[in-house]
Structure formats: C-alpha cells, structure tokens
Design an enzyme around this catalytic site. Structure first.
Site, mmCIF file in Angstrom:
data_model
loop_
_atom_site.group_PDB
_atom_site.id
_atom_site.type_symbol
_atom_site.label_atom_id
_atom_site.label_comp_id
_atom_site.label_asym_id
_atom_site.label_seq_id
_atom_site.Cartn_x
_atom_site.Cartn_y
_atom_site.Cartn_z
ATOM 1 C CB ALA A 1 -0.934 0.002 1.209
ATOM 2 C CE1 TYR B 1 6.245 -9.699 -11.501
ATOM 3 C CE2 TYR B 1 5.052 -10.163 -13.538
ATOM 4 C CZ TYR B 1 5.145 -9.495 -12.333
ATOM 5 O OH TYR B 1 4.143 -8.642 -11.946
ATOM 6 C CB ALA B 2 5.807 -15.840 -16.579
ATOM 7 C CB VAL C 1 4.180 -10.257 1.908
ATOM 8 C CG1 VAL C 1 3.290 -9.049 2.146
ATOM 9 C CG2 VAL C 1 4.913 -10.168 0.574
ATOM 10 C CE LYS D 1 2.662 -10.764 -9.669
ATOM 11 N NZ LYS D 1 1.912 -10.238 -8.517
#
Length: 266
Positions: A20, A174-175, A67, A178
């Site tokens: 955020a 990255y792919a 996280v 995700k």
C-alpha cells in the site's frame, strides 16, 4: 480516485492492503477509505511510504511488513484483529519484478537478437521473485483465512498479472511466480467459500506504477500499440479490485479478471 466511486460501499469495514505504499496498493487504500471503511491498514515493506499514504487518510494506519516473512504476516493480521475486532477485507498488492532481467531483454531488443535470460538467471534472483510473489501470497492468504474462517465471512482480492497468459519471453521467473499466485488463489477460493470467504484475482496488464517506471524505454515502447488502450492507471486497477471485494461481486469466487486494455483475451 475513480469518478464513479460508490460512497459507502465499504461502510464500517476493517480492511488491510499490502503493497500500500505506492501504485495499485496505495490506490486501493485511498478508494477504500473514500468508500466508507472504518479502518484501512496500509502494509508495505517500505514503512515510510505506507505511513505517507496513511497520513492522507483519516482512517489510515500504517505498518511495515515484508510479506515474505510468514511470522510477520501472521503478527500483522493478528494485530489488526486484536485492535479492531475483525478483518473484513484484504487486498494483496505486494509484489516485485526483476529489473536486471528486464534490462537483459531490453538489450537484446536493441541489438536485434533473442533474449538470453534463463541460462543467466541465478538462484538468488529466482528465489527473490518466488519468495515475495508466491510465498508472500501464501503467507497473506493463510493469515487472512485463519482470522476470517471463525466468523465465516470475508473478501480477499489478490493482484496477479496478465503475463500468466502471454508469458513474456525472457521473464520466466516472474511469469511462473504469478501463475502460481493465480493457481494458489483459485485453489484457496474453492476451499474457503464453504466458510463464507470469497477469494478472487485481478490480472493487470501494463500499469503506471513504480515498477513500470523502472522498465527500460524500449520495453515500454513495445506496449505502445495504437489498437489498444495505453498503460492503465493504478486507480483503474483499484476499481476492479474494489468491485471484487464488494457485495456486488457476491457470485464471483476464484475469478481471474483480465485487465489488460485489450492486448489479448484469455
């Protein structure tokens, strides 16, 4: 903020937004506050950035959070419940890309040759992306379900990526991260709907965030297709996330909403 913001849609809700401190996460937090949330907890690995956004919001509270640290995620969620009694909505927008891999792809484009990334990709780069994007999503989902299941209510929205469907050349880690986020979220969604918890995913295409600002110009230029919309704004993606988190999306469970401006369909 979207011009069609629905005042009061989250009236009295307790919300937590990860990532955020900037980009889509900051846009979600701002809109959640504008739509009546009683408390919006802004979590980000950059605690100062989260605090700066929280200061804009009368209902904002900031917390530094990595996280990738499961115990820290558990503690942050437990603190929300301890202080405010419950957690109604979670939007998980925290994530990372790999600037070094992007530069390798950009260099190859400039030189007119295919990218060569996989054989040069080190374990640390792979683990960094997986640890934050995929492990981080698991930590956040697990912590949220632990506090939402006993009250049999809650809405969770995860920010995925359209790259799951078009798997950009030279960006395997990255792919993959995700794709794992999408599958993880859908598997959890099918499990926890029986406990009154809805989990859904937004899969953005190119969006004007800090991550995009670090993308080499030659790669950004590749998205400049006159047939489709340009980069989305964080607020446009936030609109979709808040729809999924709202009662208007009561029949959406395990959905992956592709938001890429028409570059392709899945």
């Amino acid at each position: 903020m979207s011009s069609d913001t629905q005042q009061g849609r989250f009236e009295g809700k307790i919300a937590l937004v990860t990532g955020a401190g900037s980009g889509m996460g900051a846009a979600v937090a701002r809109q959640m506050a504008a739509e009546g949330a009683r408390v919006v907890v802004l979590a980000d690995v950059n605690g100062e950035a989260a605090a700066a956004v929280a200061k804009e919001l009368s209902v904002g509270r900031a917390v530094p959070l990595d996280v990738a640290d499961g115990a820290a995620v558990d503690a942050a969620v437990e603190d929300v419940v301890r202080e405010h009694g419950r957690l109604d909505v979670l939007v998980h927008a925290a994530g990372v890309d790999d600037p070094e891999a992007k530069q390798l792809i950009a260099d190859a484009l400039v030189e007119g040759r295919p990218p060569e990334v996989t054989d040069r990709l080190g374990d640390s780069a792979w683990r960094r992306v997986m640890r934050i994007n995929l492990d981080g999503t698991f930590h956040v989902l697990r912590a949220a379900v632990r506090v939402m299941r006993p009250v049999r209510a809650g809405a969770i929205v995860v920010i995925g990526s359209s790259c799951v469907f078009d798997t950009p050349v030279g960006y395997p880690h990255y792919a993959a991260s995700k794709a794992g986020v999408h599958a993880l979220s859908q598997a959890v969604a099918k499990e926890v709907i029986a406990s009154g918890i809805r989990v859904n995913v937004v899969a953005p295409g190119p969006t004007e965030t800090g991550m995009a600002a670090r993308t080499p110009d030659v790669l950004r230029g590749g998205f400049a297709d006159p047939r489709v919309r340009p980069y989305a704004t964080p607020e446009e993606i936030a609109d979709i996330a808040l729809f999924l988190a709202s009662d208007s999306a009561a029949n959406l469970v395990g959905a992956v909403l592709l938001a890429n401006g028409g570059r392709f369909t899945a």
